[in-house]
Scaffold this motif. Structure first.
Motif, PDB file in Angstrom:
ATOM      1  N   LYS A  70       6.556   1.108 -10.172  1.00  0.00           N
ATOM      2  CA  LYS A  70       7.945   0.978 -10.542  1.00  0.00           C
ATOM      3  C   LYS A  70       8.628   2.334 -10.451  1.00  0.00           C
ATOM      4  O   LYS A  70       8.095   3.344 -10.904  1.00  0.00           O
ATOM      5  N   ILE A  71       9.832   2.342  -9.864  1.00  0.00           N
ATOM      6  CA  ILE A  71      10.547   3.605  -9.661  1.00  0.00           C
ATOM      7  C   ILE A  71      12.028   3.408  -9.967  1.00  0.00           C
ATOM      8  O   ILE A  71      12.502   2.293 -10.183  1.00  0.00           O
ATOM      9  N   ASN A  72      12.730   4.519  -9.935  1.00  0.00           N
ATOM     10  CA  ASN A  72      14.183   4.524 -10.036  1.00  0.00           C
ATOM     11  C   ASN A  72      14.713   5.454  -8.965  1.00  0.00           C
ATOM     12  O   ASN A  72      14.182   6.556  -8.780  1.00  0.00           O
ATOM     13  N   LEU A  73      15.718   5.003  -8.210  1.00  0.00           N
ATOM     14  CA  LEU A  73      16.241   5.783  -7.095  1.00  0.00           C
ATOM     15  C   LEU A  73      17.461   6.591  -7.512  1.00  0.00           C
ATOM     16  O   LEU A  73      18.236   6.181  -8.372  1.00  0.00           O
ATOM     17  N   ARG A  74      17.628   7.716  -6.847  1.00  0.00           N
ATOM     18  CA  ARG A  74      18.807   8.541  -7.050  1.00  0.00           C
ATOM     19  C   ARG A  74      19.180   9.211  -5.724  1.00  0.00           C
ATOM     20  O   ARG A  74      18.350   9.383  -4.836  1.00  0.00           O
ATOM     21  N   ASN A  75      20.451   9.555  -5.598  1.00  0.00           N
ATOM     22  CA  ASN A  75      20.972  10.284  -4.422  1.00  0.00           C
ATOM     23  C   ASN A  75      20.626   9.602  -3.101  1.00  0.00           C
ATOM     24  O   ASN A  75      20.232  10.249  -2.137  1.00  0.00           O
ATOM     25  N   VAL A  76      20.778   8.278  -3.057  1.00  0.00           N
ATOM     26  CA  VAL A  76      20.436   7.537  -1.843  1.00  0.00           C
ATOM     27  C   VAL A  76      21.621   7.550  -0.887  1.00  0.00           C
ATOM     28  O   VAL A  76      22.725   7.133  -1.236  1.00  0.00           O
ATOM     29  N   LYS A  77      21.370   8.020   0.333  1.00  0.00           N
ATOM     30  CA  LYS A  77      22.412   8.087   1.359  1.00  0.00           C
ATOM     31  C   LYS A  77      21.853   7.600   2.693  1.00  0.00           C
ATOM     32  O   LYS A  77      20.654   7.682   2.948  1.00  0.00           O
ATOM     33  N   ILE A  78      22.730   7.102   3.525  1.00  0.00           N
ATOM     34  CA  ILE A  78      22.365   6.734   4.886  1.00  0.00           C
ATOM     35  C   ILE A  78      23.162   7.613   5.835  1.00  0.00           C
ATOM     36  O   ILE A  78      24.344   7.892   5.608  1.00  0.00           O
ATOM     37  N   ARG A  79      22.515   8.074   6.907  1.00  0.00           N
ATOM     38  CA  ARG A  79      23.208   8.884   7.909  1.00  0.00           C
ATOM     39  C   ARG A  79      22.693   8.517   9.288  1.00  0.00           C
ATOM     40  O   ARG A  79      21.539   8.101   9.458  1.00  0.00           O
ATOM     41  N   SER A  80      23.560   8.629  10.266  1.00  0.00           N
ATOM     42  CA  SER A  80      23.139   8.444  11.655  1.00  0.00           C
ATOM     43  C   SER A  80      22.567   9.757  12.163  1.00  0.00           C
ATOM     44  O   SER A  80      23.045  10.840  11.797  1.00  0.00           O
ATOM     45  N   LEU A  81      21.538   9.673  12.991  1.00  0.00           N
ATOM     46  CA  LEU A  81      20.873  10.880  13.454  1.00  0.00           C
ATOM     47  C   LEU A  81      21.717  11.680  14.434  1.00  0.00           C
ATOM     48  O   LEU A  81      21.415  12.847  14.695  1.00  0.00           O
ATOM     49  N   ASP A  82      22.783  11.073  14.960  1.00  0.00           N
ATOM     50  CA  ASP A  82      23.674  11.826  15.838  1.00  0.00           C
ATOM     51  C   ASP A  82      24.711  12.615  15.036  1.00  0.00           C
ATOM     52  O   ASP A  82      25.554  13.317  15.608  1.00  0.00           O
ATOM     53  N   GLY A  83      24.675  12.489  13.711  1.00  0.00           N
ATOM     54  CA  GLY A  83      25.573  13.247  12.854  1.00  0.00           C
ATOM     55  C   GLY A  83      26.973  12.694  12.742  1.00  0.00           C
ATOM     56  O   GLY A  83      27.844  13.309  12.108  1.00  0.00           O
ATOM     57  N   MET A  84      27.214  11.514  13.308  1.00  0.00           N
ATOM     58  CA  MET A  84      28.559  10.950  13.313  1.00  0.00           C
ATOM     59  C   MET A  84      28.877  10.147  12.053  1.00  0.00           C
ATOM     60  O   MET A  84      30.033   9.818  11.808  1.00  0.00           O
ATOM     61  N   TYR A  85      27.853   9.840  11.260  1.00  0.00           N
ATOM     62  CA  TYR A  85      28.111   8.966  10.110  1.00  0.00           C
ATOM     63  C   TYR A  85      27.198   9.347   8.951  1.00  0.00           C
ATOM     64  O   TYR A  85      26.002   9.606   9.129  1.00  0.00           O
ATOM     65  N   GLU A  86      27.762   9.412   7.753  1.00  0.00           N
ATOM     66  CA  GLU A  86      26.981   9.614   6.538  1.00  0.00           C
ATOM     67  C   GLU A  86      27.730   8.955   5.386  1.00  0.00           C
ATOM     68  O   GLU A  86      28.947   9.085   5.266  1.00  0.00           O
ATOM     69  N   GLU A  87      27.003   8.233   4.546  1.00  0.00           N
ATOM     70  CA  GLU A  87      27.634   7.477   3.463  1.00  0.00           C
ATOM     71  C   GLU A  87      26.611   7.257   2.355  1.00  0.00           C
ATOM     72  O   GLU A  87      25.408   7.132   2.605  1.00  0.00           O
ATOM     73  N   GLU A  88      27.092   7.231   1.122  1.00  0.00           N
ATOM     74  CA  GLU A  88      26.219   6.851   0.019  1.00  0.00           C
ATOM     75  C   GLU A  88      25.876   5.371   0.127  1.00  0.00           C
ATOM     76  O   GLU A  88      26.679   4.558   0.591  1.00  0.00           O
ATOM     77  N   ALA A  89      24.662   5.037  -0.318  1.00  0.00           N
ATOM     78  CA  ALA A  89      24.258   3.634  -0.287  1.00  0.00           C
ATOM     79  C   ALA A  89      25.105   2.842  -1.272  1.00  0.00           C
ATOM     80  O   ALA A  89      25.665   3.392  -2.224  1.00  0.00           O
ATOM     81  N   GLY A  90      25.198   1.541  -1.029  1.00  0.00           N
ATOM     82  CA  GLY A  90      25.988   0.692  -1.908  1.00  0.00           C
ATOM     83  C   GLY A  90      25.175   0.197  -3.091  1.00  0.00           C
ATOM     84  O   GLY A  90      24.662   0.982  -3.898  1.00  0.00           O
ATOM     85  N   LEU A  91      24.955  -1.092  -3.190  1.00  0.00           N
ATOM     86  CA  LEU A  91      24.265  -1.700  -4.314  1.00  0.00           C
ATOM     87  C   LEU A  91      22.755  -1.493  -4.207  1.00  0.00           C
ATOM     88  O   LEU A  91      22.158  -1.700  -3.160  1.00  0.00           O
ATOM     89  N   ILE A  92      22.131  -1.066  -5.319  1.00  0.00           N
ATOM     90  CA  ILE A  92      20.680  -0.894  -5.398  1.00  0.00           C
ATOM     91  C   ILE A  92      20.150  -1.851  -6.445  1.00  0.00           C
ATOM     92  O   ILE A  92      20.533  -1.798  -7.616  1.00  0.00           O
ATOM     93  N   GLU A  93      19.273  -2.782  -6.029  1.00  0.00           N
ATOM     94  CA  GLU A  93      18.716  -3.782  -6.932  1.00  0.00           C
ATOM     95  C   GLU A  93      17.197  -3.619  -7.013  1.00  0.00           C
ATOM     96  O   GLU A  93      16.531  -3.426  -5.997  1.00  0.00           O
ATOM     97  N   TYR A  94      16.659  -3.724  -8.229  1.00  0.00           N
ATOM     98  CA  TYR A  94      15.236  -3.525  -8.453  1.00  0.00           C
ATOM     99  C   TYR A  94      14.549  -4.857  -8.754  1.00  0.00           C
ATOM    100  O   TYR A  94      15.040  -5.659  -9.541  1.00  0.00           O
ATOM    101  N   GLU A  95      13.414  -5.056  -8.106  1.00  0.00           N
ATOM    102  CA  GLU A  95      12.537  -6.176  -8.421  1.00  0.00           C
ATOM    103  C   GLU A  95      11.238  -5.547  -8.905  1.00  0.00           C
ATOM    104  O   GLU A  95      10.258  -5.431  -8.177  1.00  0.00           O
ATOM    105  N   ASN A  96      11.237  -5.102 -10.145  1.00  0.00           N
ATOM    106  CA  ASN A  96      10.191  -4.209 -10.634  1.00  0.00           C
ATOM    107  C   ASN A  96       8.814  -4.849 -10.728  1.00  0.00           C
ATOM    108  O   ASN A  96       7.805  -4.156 -10.721  1.00  0.00           O
TER     109      ASN A  96
END
Length: 352
Positions: A70-96
């Motif tokens: 069981k864990i808890n996530l923090r600072n989750v972001k998605i980015r494109s490897l070409d550097g054109m896009y970066e955004e914080e993740a939206g909804l995070i749901e746990y199925e512990n």
């Protein structure tokens, strides 16, 4: 010696906290600082950081990650490897109960674009795992294609390649090829062929050439123009090329077509010469079992369930005639007297 005042204690804890972060990110052995009645002490907790067991993009908006605990996530972001896009993740749901996390992105990913999901996981002991998970934008319109012809031999004259190995596929239903892979048991996973991102139509034939001859143009035909390639075995159908000079397909082999987006084998063929009593490599054994278990090959996973490759030459190829029977089995494939790369197998003559 400086007096151990409350202010000094907090300063020391600050220094130790900074050292703690350094240890977490470099050695993976977490250390924490806590105040006690006697001042401060270093508390060494569980030295095992959480581990990622698997992860998969289930759609263009959803990514699932399975952790070892069981864990808890923090600072989750998605980015494109070409550097054109970066955004914080939206909804995070746990199925512990299953240590599973479902991440819903704010924006859908684009098919074929390379991304990375970055963040930090913290377990109940305070151990940290910083991660960066690469993945390709989900293909929500996957093509339905089947293996249809295989040439396992090559020929050359005076050092000039005349005929090369190839794998032909027939497009049963149009779609996009992003995320699809061809894997040969002789090669193993490390040499798999990854299809380029392209839209293909129902009824098309795709020929993946496993060598690039020195004569003619070996151009990947990923767009609308299917007349770009002029090398041997090129056709009016779609040609794709692997730059290679070595043997990649054996006379006794296992070939699978995998949709990596869903981590499933969609088609397979097992073939062997008559003198074989077992698969000779661990990769062939593993792939044949995976194909059978995934219902991509009928009968079984052993060589006794493989179709015969006796008689194959650079002219005589293995062909599949029946595209309707799914999964295919040993009776679906035959050696024919003359290969027809990029064309229908309907008029091929069975050799054996």
């Amino acid at each position: 010696m400086a007096k151990l005042t409350k202010a000094n204690i907090f300063r020391l804890c600050g220094v130790i906290f900074f050292m703690t972060l350094t240890v977490v990110f470099t050695a993976g052995v977490p250390v924490s600082c806590r105040l006690s009645d006697d001042g401060f002490e270093i508390v060494k907790e569980d030295s095992s950081s959480p581990k990622i067991l698997s992860y998969i993009a289930e759609s263009n908006l959803v990514i699932n990650i399975l952790y070892s605990e069981k864990i808890n996530l923090r600072n989750v972001k998605i980015r494109s490897l070409d550097g054109m896009y970066e955004e914080e993740a939206g909804l995070i749901e746990y199925e512990n109960e299953e240590n599973r996390v479902k991440i819903t992105l704010k924006e859908p990913t684009e098919v074929g674009i390379n991304y990375a999901l970055n963040g930090m996981a913290k377990d109940v002991h305070g151990n940290l795992l910083q991660f960066s998970l690469p993945f390709t934008g989900f293909n929500d319109n996957p093509v339905n294609m089947v293996l249809s012809e295989i040439r396992t031999k090559h020929t050359s004259t005076a050092g000039v390649l005349k005929k090369a190995e190839y794998i032909e596929l027939y497009v049963a239903e149009g779609g996009n090829t992003a995320g699809f892979e061809l894997i040969c048991g002789s090669d193993g996973e490390n040499k798999k062929y990854v299809f380029p991102v392209m839209d293909v139509k129902k009824g098309e034939y795709i020929v993946v050439h496993f060598r690039t001859p020195s004569e003619g143009l070996c151009i990947d035909e990923t767009g609308e123009d299917l007349s770009l390639s002029t090398a041997e075995a090129s056709s009016e159908s779609r040609d794709l090329w692997i730059e290679n000079t070595e043997t990649r397909i054996s006379d006794s082999d296992v070939i699978v077509l995998r949709n990596a987006c869903k981590d499933e084998i969609t088609d397979a063929v097992l073939f062997c010469s008559g003198d074989k009593t077992s698969w000779y490599s661990k990769e062939q054994k593993s792939l044949s079992q995976e194909a059978f278990d995934g219902e991509a090959w009928a009968g079984g996973s052993g060589v006794e369930w493989a179709c015969s490759s006796d008689g194959v030459t650079s002219n005589r190829t293995l062909c599949r005639f029946d595209f309707e029977t799914v999964p295919a089995g040993k009776d679906s494939w035959h050696v024919v007297t003359m290969g027809t790369p990029g064309c229908s197998n309907e008029n091929c003559v069975i050799y054996n």
